[in-house]
Write a protein that holds these residues in place. Structure first.
Motif, PDB file in Angstrom:
ATOM      1  N   TRP A 178      49.429  41.704  32.845  1.00 37.84           N
ATOM      2  CA  TRP A 178      48.386  42.153  31.916  1.00 37.84           C
ATOM      3  C   TRP A 178      48.980  42.947  30.668  1.00 37.84           C
ATOM      4  O   TRP A 178      49.650  43.581  30.725  1.00 37.84           O
ATOM      5  CB  TRP A 178      47.808  43.449  32.914  1.00 37.84           C
ATOM      6  N   ASP A 179      48.168  42.566  29.759  1.00 34.13           N
ATOM      7  CA  ASP A 179      48.466  43.062  28.167  1.00 34.13           C
ATOM      8  C   ASP A 179      47.286  42.978  27.270  1.00 34.13           C
ATOM      9  O   ASP A 179      46.944  41.742  27.193  1.00 34.13           O
ATOM     10  CB  ASP A 179      49.600  42.318  27.822  1.00 34.13           C
ATOM     11  N   THR A 214      36.511  41.897  40.404  1.00 31.68           N
ATOM     12  CA  THR A 214      37.619  41.705  41.266  1.00 31.68           C
ATOM     13  C   THR A 214      38.898  42.338  40.456  1.00 31.68           C
ATOM     14  O   THR A 214      39.046  41.926  39.343  1.00 31.68           O
ATOM     15  CB  THR A 214      38.123  40.146  41.596  1.00 31.68           C
ATOM     16  N   ASN A 215      39.716  42.942  41.175  1.00 32.52           N
ATOM     17  CA  ASN A 215      41.139  43.306  40.443  1.00 32.52           C
ATOM     18  C   ASN A 215      42.012  42.198  40.486  1.00 32.52           C
ATOM     19  O   ASN A 215      42.485  41.987  41.658  1.00 32.52           O
ATOM     20  CB  ASN A 215      41.363  44.854  41.156  1.00 32.52           C
ATOM     21  N   TYR A 216      42.430  42.036  39.473  1.00 33.70           N
ATOM     22  CA  TYR A 216      43.391  40.796  39.615  1.00 33.70           C
ATOM     23  C   TYR A 216      44.719  41.327  39.502  1.00 33.70           C
ATOM     24  O   TYR A 216      45.939  40.633  39.212  1.00 33.70           O
ATOM     25  CB  TYR A 216      43.223  39.797  38.219  1.00 33.70           C
ATOM     26  N   GLY A 246      43.166  48.783  37.362  1.00 40.31           N
ATOM     27  CA  GLY A 246      42.515  47.643  37.637  1.00 40.31           C
ATOM     28  C   GLY A 246      41.949  46.877  36.628  1.00 40.31           C
ATOM     29  O   GLY A 246      41.379  47.737  35.980  1.00 40.31           O
ATOM     30  N   TYR A 247      41.800  45.611  36.522  1.00 42.10           N
ATOM     31  CA  TYR A 247      41.213  44.877  35.521  1.00 42.10           C
ATOM     32  C   TYR A 247      40.489  43.511  36.147  1.00 42.10           C
ATOM     33  O   TYR A 247      41.128  43.107  36.877  1.00 42.10           O
ATOM     34  CB  TYR A 247      42.084  44.559  34.684  1.00 42.10           C
ATOM     35  N   GLY A 248      39.327  43.267  35.484  1.00 42.34           N
ATOM     36  CA  GLY A 248      38.625  41.965  36.415  1.00 42.34           C
ATOM     37  C   GLY A 248      38.476  41.139  34.984  1.00 42.34           C
ATOM     38  O   GLY A 248      39.491  40.728  34.340  1.00 42.34           O
ATOM     39  N   SER A 308      45.844  38.465  30.500  1.00 42.20           N
ATOM     40  CA  SER A 308      47.022  37.924  31.027  1.00 42.20           C
ATOM     41  C   SER A 308      47.498  36.597  30.673  1.00 42.20           C
ATOM     42  O   SER A 308      48.064  35.863  31.209  1.00 42.20           O
ATOM     43  CB  SER A 308      46.725  38.023  32.450  1.00 42.20           C
ATOM     44  N   SER A 309      47.302  36.309  29.530  1.00 44.69           N
ATOM     45  CA  SER A 309      47.726  35.157  28.720  1.00 44.69           C
ATOM     46  C   SER A 309      49.180  35.286  28.353  1.00 44.69           C
ATOM     47  O   SER A 309      49.611  36.334  28.389  1.00 44.69           O
ATOM     48  CB  SER A 309      47.015  34.539  27.667  1.00 44.69           C
TER      49      SER A 309
END
Length: 553
Positions: free
Chosen positions: A377-378, A468-470, A479-481, A333-334
């Motif tokens: 998120w990308d 953890t799903n951010y 979902g992504y941790g 997620s930058s």
């Protein structure tokens, strides 16, 4: 005379040559065949130029086998743009093509199996504005790069087509309509072309010995589980893999309560085979970051990139780059203008690989002003390369040696193989080669909340952060941790959550959250549209039900 002229005009309009509603001028028919079959789809076993096409080449039946070719020839009464114009006459030709395309519906024996609104980017503007005949390569032994082949793959391999036609003779029908996106949803027109063919795919005949559950050999390093499972389901799974209905699967392993329950190999692999699991290797960058933090070589994941690099030395510097954190790279997620999901993105990974310095490639990228303060998120492979480089800088003797000492040796993983960046740094972008049971050990480490044989290799707090799903509000993401994905499985009305490592080809290491279960799948279905979907189907329809139905032996 006037009546005769009116009749001619109506006739021309009926075959699409003349209509007052056209927004663009379509091609005129090149042969009587085009006029005769306007509104039809015909099937062919080779690529024929339109001027060589004759009715005797049309197929009425097709047998799908190795090396087969199935081409569809689409004959229209008008061009696609004009059909879209009928759905929305207020848009320009350019706007119509940005919002619409063909809709394909596949039927087998009269049952609708799959409908797809073809991506608006498929096809050329010229073709959509002018053409009244299109060649669509559906099945190509040369894997011809065409939207038609990918459309067929999605129907056949990923959305039930293969099951519908498998093992017998069936009637395959395709209907095509125009569709356009509107504020209220998708609007479709009437059928503009249709065709059908008798389709046959003979079943591969297997013996009971071939589909039998493979015995677990000794010497694995794992205790063997005595728990029961539904063997009937596993035999069905083996059958599908051997019949190539699940494709390019190389291994399956199931760990239950820390013990080896199931271990199966396919397509020439065995226990000693190293599997190129592609982006599964990204998760190891997360693991090594956690270990480096707990040992004090990094302070925490909230350290900014400016603490490791003089970002002013790189292209496209802005002050906002200084605030990008390791955590932003761990969660994809930058704010870098980098997206592996967008071929046009300057930071797409395919633009990175030919360069001689992948870290410089990433840090040279501009900031994407459309991204929302590192909250979006990308998928961004180059960012994970930067994590690997930071680790290589900070840990003793470099990342490769450190990972061997702190992760692989404690897990008793001795047979593995890194790939490397152009700077000879262990490549955290992916491609780490591991045995199936080595991947299972890695998954079990997380199932044990960072412990292995009583020793805390990875802090439980890091595992909790990782799982953890951010992005709970992202409807397009399950979902992504911290470089781990999240997936949910629905089995008989109950939901089972897993975090997983995932790589191109359908390679997976699933760590279930409410079950004492680790599942490993390896596959070589690289870049295939069915790769990830078939992995989910294997877990949903076979492995999870087989384990949950543990009373069946």
């Amino acid at each position: 005379m006037r009546l005769l002229l009116t009749g001619i005009l109506h006739l021309l309009a009926g075959i699409g040559i003349l209509t007052a509603q056209n927004i663009v001028k379509p091609d005129e028919p090149m042969s009587p065949l085009q006029t005769k079959y306007a509104g039809k789809i015909v099937f062919l076993n080779a690529q024929y130029p339109i001027e060589q096409l004759t009715e005797d080449k049309f197929l009425t039946a097709f047998e799908f086998k190795e090396g087969s070719t199935l081409d569809a020839r689409l004959f229209l009464k008008n061009s696609l743009t004009n059909y879209l114009h009928e759905l929305n006459s207020s848009l320009t030709a350019e706007q119509l093509l940005k919002n619409g395309n063909f809709q394909f519906t596949f039927y087998v024996d009269g049952k609708s199996i799959y409908t797809e609104n073809l991506n608006t980017g498929a096809g050329t503007s010229k073709g959509k504005n002018q053409w009244i005949t299109l060649r669509i390569p559906l099945i190509s032994p040369t894997n011809e790069d065409s939207w038609g082949r990918y459309l067929w793959s999605r129907f056949y391999y990923a959305n039930g087509g293969e099951d519908a036609v498998f093992g017998g003779k069936h009637l395959l029908k395709i209907e095509i309509r125009p569709y356009i996106k509107t504020d209220s949803g998708i609007k479709t027109g009437t059928i503009i072309a249709e065709g059908q063919i008798h389709f046959e795919q003979p079943a591969i005949q297997l013996t009971e010995k071939q589909i039998a559950i493979q015995p677990i050999e000794t010497g694995s390093g794992w205790s063997i589980s005595n728990d029961g499972f539904d063997k009937r389901l596993i035999k069905e799974l083996n059958t599908r893999i051997l019949q190539k209905r699940f494709k390019e699967i190389t291994s399956v392993a199931v760990i239950k309560n820390g013990k080896l329950l199931l271990e199966e190999y396919f397509n020439g692999t065995n226990r000693k085979s190293l599997h190129d699991t592609r982006s599964v290797g990204k998760s190891f960058a997360s693991t090594m970051t956690g270990i480096a933090i707990q040992e004090g070589y990094l302070k925490n994941e909230n350290q900014s990139l400016s603490q490791f690099y003089n970002l002013k030395d790189y292209s496209n510097y802005t002050a906002s780059k200084d605030s990008i954190k390791i955590k932003d790279l761990l969660t994809m997620s930058s704010s870098f203008e980098g997206s592996d999901q967008d071929w046009n993105s300057p930071g797409n990974e395919e633009n990175m690989y030919p360069t001689d310095n992948w870290v410089k490639f990433a840090l040279d990228l501009p900031i994407d002003k459309n991204k929302k303060n590192a909250k979006q998120w990308d998928y961004f492979t180059a960012g994970v390369v930067v994590i690997g480089d930071i680790l290589n800088q900070k840990v003793p003797q470099g990342l490769e040696s450190y990972a061997d000492k702190k992760l692989f040796k404690p897990l008793e993983i001795t047979h593995y193989q890194w790939q490397y960046t152009p700077q000879k740094v262990a490549n955290t972008a992916g491609g780490l080669g591991l045995e199936t049971l080595g991947l299972a050990k890695y998954g079990q480490l997380y199932q044990n909340k960072g412990k292995w044989k009583g020793k805390q290799l990875l802090s439980s707090s890091w595992v909790k952060k990782t799982f953890t799903n951010y992005f709970p509000e992202d409807q397009n993401l399950s979902g992504y941790g911290y470089l781990f994905w999240r997936e949910k499985f629905e089995i008989e009305g109950k939901s089972y959550e897993a975090y997983l490592c995932s790589g191109n080809g359908g390679n997976k290491v699933y760590i279930f959250q409410n079950l004492p279960l680790v599942i490993v799948l390896t596959s070589t279905a690289y870049n295939q549209p069915y790769a990830h979907k078939q992995a989910s189907q294997i877990v949903t329809n076979y492995l999870l039900p087989a384990v949950l139905n543990s009373k069946t032996h």
